[in-house]
Scaffold this active site. Structure first.
Site, PDB file in Angstrom:
ATOM      1  N   TYR A 143      -6.525  -8.936  11.684  1.00 17.18           N
ATOM      2  CA  TYR A 143      -5.199  -8.571  12.207  1.00 17.18           C
ATOM      3  C   TYR A 143      -4.971  -9.166  13.586  1.00 17.18           C
ATOM      4  O   TYR A 143      -5.909  -9.393  14.353  1.00 17.18           O
ATOM      5  CB  TYR A 143      -5.071  -7.041  12.272  1.00 17.18           C
ATOM      6  CG  TYR A 143      -4.817  -6.416  10.915  1.00 17.18           C
ATOM      7  CD1 TYR A 143      -3.533  -6.393  10.376  1.00 17.18           C
ATOM      8  CD2 TYR A 143      -5.854  -5.875  10.168  1.00 17.18           C
ATOM      9  CE1 TYR A 143      -3.289  -5.831   9.122  1.00 17.18           C
ATOM     10  CE2 TYR A 143      -5.610  -5.311   8.912  1.00 17.18           C
ATOM     11  CZ  TYR A 143      -4.325  -5.292   8.402  1.00 17.18           C
ATOM     12  OH  TYR A 143      -4.072  -4.745   7.163  1.00 17.18           O
ATOM     13  N   GLN A 182       2.150  -5.863   5.690  1.00 13.42           N
ATOM     14  CA  GLN A 182       2.349  -5.558   4.308  1.00 13.42           C
ATOM     15  C   GLN A 182       3.774  -5.936   3.929  1.00 13.42           C
ATOM     16  O   GLN A 182       4.584  -6.225   4.798  1.00 13.42           O
ATOM     17  CB  GLN A 182       2.109  -4.072   4.064  1.00 13.42           C
ATOM     18  CG  GLN A 182       0.662  -3.652   4.388  1.00 13.42           C
ATOM     19  CD  GLN A 182       0.351  -2.217   3.960  1.00 13.42           C
ATOM     20  OE1 GLN A 182       1.186  -1.537   3.367  1.00 13.42           O
ATOM     21  NE2 GLN A 182      -0.838  -1.754   4.276  1.00 13.42           N
ATOM     22  N   GLU A 241       0.846  -1.189   0.000  1.00 11.65           N
ATOM     23  CA  GLU A 241       0.000   0.000   0.000  1.00 11.65           C
ATOM     24  C   GLU A 241       0.886   1.246   0.000  1.00 11.65           C
ATOM     25  O   GLU A 241       1.997   1.231   0.547  1.00 11.65           O
ATOM     26  CB  GLU A 241      -0.886  -0.012   1.257  1.00 11.65           C
ATOM     27  CG  GLU A 241      -1.801   1.201   1.368  1.00 11.65           C
ATOM     28  CD  GLU A 241      -2.908   1.038   2.401  1.00 11.65           C
ATOM     29  OE1 GLU A 241      -2.820   0.100   3.233  1.00 11.65           O
ATOM     30  OE2 GLU A 241      -3.855   1.828   2.373  1.00 11.65           O
ATOM     31  N   ASN A 261     -12.127  -1.852  -0.955  1.00 15.46           N
ATOM     32  CA  ASN A 261     -11.385  -2.300   0.216  1.00 15.46           C
ATOM     33  C   ASN A 261     -12.135  -1.871   1.465  1.00 15.46           C
ATOM     34  O   ASN A 261     -12.467  -0.689   1.610  1.00 15.46           O
ATOM     35  CB  ASN A 261      -9.996  -1.657   0.242  1.00 15.46           C
ATOM     36  CG  ASN A 261      -9.274  -1.891   1.571  1.00 15.46           C
ATOM     37  OD1 ASN A 261      -8.757  -2.975   1.805  1.00 15.46           O
ATOM     38  ND2 ASN A 261      -9.261  -0.894   2.444  1.00 15.46           N
ATOM     39  N   GLU A 262     -12.399  -2.806   2.347  1.00 12.61           N
ATOM     40  CA  GLU A 262     -13.079  -2.496   3.623  1.00 12.61           C
ATOM     41  C   GLU A 262     -14.227  -1.516   3.358  1.00 12.61           C
ATOM     42  O   GLU A 262     -14.282  -0.423   3.923  1.00 12.61           O
ATOM     43  CB  GLU A 262     -12.073  -1.980   4.656  1.00 12.61           C
ATOM     44  CG  GLU A 262     -11.027  -3.047   4.982  1.00 12.61           C
ATOM     45  CD  GLU A 262     -10.144  -2.739   6.193  1.00 12.61           C
ATOM     46  OE1 GLU A 262     -10.199  -1.632   6.729  1.00 12.61           O
ATOM     47  OE2 GLU A 262      -9.402  -3.667   6.598  1.00 12.61           O
ATOM     48  N   GLU A 270      -5.917  -9.220   3.805  1.00 14.40           N
ATOM     49  CA  GLU A 270      -5.109  -8.460   4.775  1.00 14.40           C
ATOM     50  C   GLU A 270      -5.040  -9.284   6.048  1.00 14.40           C
ATOM     51  O   GLU A 270      -6.070  -9.583   6.654  1.00 14.40           O
ATOM     52  CB  GLU A 270      -5.713  -7.079   5.069  1.00 14.40           C
ATOM     53  CG  GLU A 270      -5.481  -6.076   3.964  1.00 14.40           C
ATOM     54  CD  GLU A 270      -5.909  -4.655   4.313  1.00 14.40           C
ATOM     55  OE1 GLU A 270      -5.860  -4.274   5.509  1.00 14.40           O
ATOM     56  OE2 GLU A 270      -6.296  -3.929   3.387  1.00 14.40           O
TER      57      GLU A 270
HETATM   58  O1  AHR Z   1      -2.958  -2.349   6.304  1.00 14.17           O
HETATM   59  C1  AHR Z   1      -3.244  -1.109   6.883  1.00 14.17           C
HETATM   60  C2  AHR Z   1      -4.715  -0.747   6.779  1.00 14.17           C
HETATM   61  O2  AHR Z   1      -5.463  -1.677   7.497  1.00 14.17           O
HETATM   62  C3  AHR Z   1      -5.323  -0.788   5.392  1.00 14.17           C
HETATM   63  O3  AHR Z   1      -5.155   0.394   4.700  1.00 14.17           O
HETATM   64  C4  AHR Z   1      -6.774  -1.020   5.673  1.00 14.17           C
HETATM   65  O4  AHR Z   1      -7.409  -1.729   4.633  1.00 14.17           O
HETATM   66  C5  AHR Z   1      -6.767  -1.789   6.989  1.00 14.17           C
HETATM   67  O5  AHR Z   1      -7.671  -1.267   7.883  1.00 14.17           O
END
Ligand code: AHR
Length: 533
Positions: free
Chosen positions: A280, A385, A55, A202-203, A337
């Site tokens: 995450y 990432q 990103e 995205n999201e 992600e």
């Molecule tokens: O990876 C960092 C951020 O986390 C991304 O931009 C977003 O899609 C997620 O919330």
């Protein structure tokens, strides 16, 4: 088919049809048993599961990849060569770009043409950092060509339009004779590019438009009506355990309306090729309370691994919804992600930069084992990432570059890429700390066409080595060689000015006898053993 049973207090977890009887392993000086059914082949492990995510954020792209043609850092057409060489070594299959939340503010035309004439902007998605647009579509595709990976474009849904996305895809993939192809040729690339995956937003429940699942289903339908012929379409991502998101999308957007396209309706061809999922790892379940990247406690260690282990439940439950709408298994899950997210570095060398430790290696090994054990549905994943951001593969400081413990795990796991997953049944003691209780071992096995069998194993327990016996059925194991990532402390990490303490080393003491392999899995380690007949 993956099963974990425990010698400790708690009940069996996992998916499967049978459970190992607990054998008197301890009496034989063995703490844990693994049974690998090499004669029960499962699905192919899609190499795209080892994909990455880049990103425009912090130093992920600028410095991490792009240094410019005039840089003193060795580069090919502005793309740094040390990074390319490192990524080629681990065979990165696919890269998602340009975001993330950045993608939802990105207008692809800003990144075209002579670089000195591209508009200067800011990264409004995070931190308002300057954005030069020096790295645009051509530079991204050049980077992919240099590392040998496929493209996963995430198109702008929040501030873009279906027309803008369609024009982008036409520009990239149209024949050189078409109008968009001619423009691409004028910008230096007559040959059409190949775009393997197109993510529709995205999201979209958050930074990608703040939509409800119902509303996004209609937005998705609209985008598909013009993007349907471009690549594999990925519907935007459920947030962790938001099962209602997946259910609603499948209910409302999986098929076209009968009246609009009777033929497609009759054939019932799904218009979602993959469902996205984002998840995450923190130390616990609270976004607001993040663990330090280094100098953390054992409680943080245990909570982080407990959180990581939830990936298994998330996939199981999202996949169960897919099973109802798509019993034929045509739609894949794309965990586009995932990874660790620690507290911002006090020195803040850049946005979302974090020091990478042994804990990240263990998180990577555990997560990849989970993906492999769900290979039926998990067909792509993109760690967040690739460089200098969150759970990175690579860190840079100016002209210096280091690879992280996570990189080493991706390296060790290479034999699983494209191999056939076989069941690995584990019976192991628990790792307990405070309120956390987890099986100490996570395992996954696969069989390669070349006749080898690969076992990857993670010992989550930071204090205790585990003596393991693995019985391999349907494979006459005669030789074995292992490599391991481990260190003396939980937060051991590579540094720019020191030798990497986490370079994988040969695993000593691996014995193969009568079809069984015995070895010791060191405390807090990730290891991979390759067996030959
Ligand atoms: O990876 C960092 C951020 O986390 C991304 O931009 C977003 O899609 C997620 O919330």
């Amino acid at each position: 088919m993956f099963i974990v049973s425990r010698v400790g207090k708690k009940a069996v977890i996992g998916i499967g049809v049978w459970v190992l009887a607990v054998t008197p392993a301890v009496a034989q000086g063995i703490d844990a048993r693994i049974i690998i059914d090499a004669d029960q082949p499962g699905p192919r492990i899609n190499p795209d599961v080892y994909g990455q995510f880049v990103e425009h954020l912090g130093r992920g792209v600028y410095e991490g990849i792009w240094v410019g043609e005039d840089s003193a850092i060795p580069n090919v057409r502005g793309i740094r060569s040390d990074v390319v060489a490192a990524l080629r070594r681990i065979r990165v299959p696919v890269v998602r770009w340009p975001g993330g939340c950045f993608a939802e503010r990105y207008h692809w035309r800003d990144g075209l043409g002579p670089r000195d004439r591209r508009p200067l902007g800011v990264n409004a998605a995070r931190g308002n950092e300057p954005e030069t647009n020096a790295f645009g579509s051509h530079e991204f595709m050049d980077f992919l060509e240099q590392i040998g990976a496929k493209a996963f474009l995430s198109v702008n849904v929040a501030s873009g339009s279906p027309g803008e996305a369609q024009a982008w895809l036409r520009y990239l993939t149209g024949p050189a004779t078409s109008g968009p192809g001619q423009e691409r040729a004028r910008n230096g690339h007559p040959q059409p590019y190949e775009i393997a995956f197109v993510g529709i937003g995205n999201e979209t429940w958050g930074c990608g438009g703040n939509m409800t699942a119902e509303y996004y289903s209609d937005v998705y339908r609209r985008y598909v009506s013009v993007l349907g012929r471009y690549g594999t379409l990925v519907a935007a991502d459920a947030n962790s355990d938001d099962y209602a998101w997946t259910e609603t999308l499948l209910k409302r957007a999986l098929y076209r309306h009968a009246v609009a396209t009777p033929l497609a309706y009759i054939s019932r061809r799904p218009q979602i090729s993959m469902m996205g999922l984002h998840f995450y790892t923190f130390a616990g379940n609270d976004w607001g309370k993040k663990s330090r990247a280094t100098g953390f406690s054992e409680t943080d260690w245990a909570l982080s691994l407990e959180r990581t282990s939830k990936m298994d439940e998330l996939i199981t439950r999202h996949a169960a919804i897919l099973d109802r709408y798509d019993p034929e298994g045509r739609i894949g899950l794309s965990i586009n992600e995932w990874g660790s997210w620690w507290a911002a570095d006090e020195n803040r060398p850049s946005n979302l930069y974090q020091v990478a430790t042994l804990r990240d290696a263990v998180i990577a090994g555990l997560t990849l084992n989970i993906f492999q054990n769900h290979a039926e549905r998990v067909r792509m994943a993109n760690i967040a990432q690739m460089i200098n951001v969150l759970q990175a593969m690579i860190l840079t400081r100016g002209e210096k570059m280091i690879v992280t413990p996570t990189y080493h795990v991706f390296d060790l796991y290479q034999p699983h890429q494209g191999a056939t997953r076989v069941p690995a049944h584990v019976s192991a003691p628990d790792y307990s700390h405070g309120d956390v209780e987890l099986p100490s071992l996570s395992a996954s096995a696969s069989r390669h066409d070349l006749g080898t069998l690969t076992l990857s194993l993670v010992n989550l327990d930071p204090n205790r080595d585990v003596r393991v016996r693995a019985d391999v059925h349907g494979f006459a194991a005669h030789e074995a060689a292992g490599r391991v990532v481990t260190a003396a402390t939980m937060d051991a990490h590579p540094d720019f000015d020191a030798q990497d303490p986490l370079v994988p080393v040969a695993l000593g003491g691996v014995v193969v006898q009568d079809g069984a392999v015995t070895f010791t899995a060191p405390a807090k380690s990730v290891l991979v053993i390759e067996l030959g007949e």
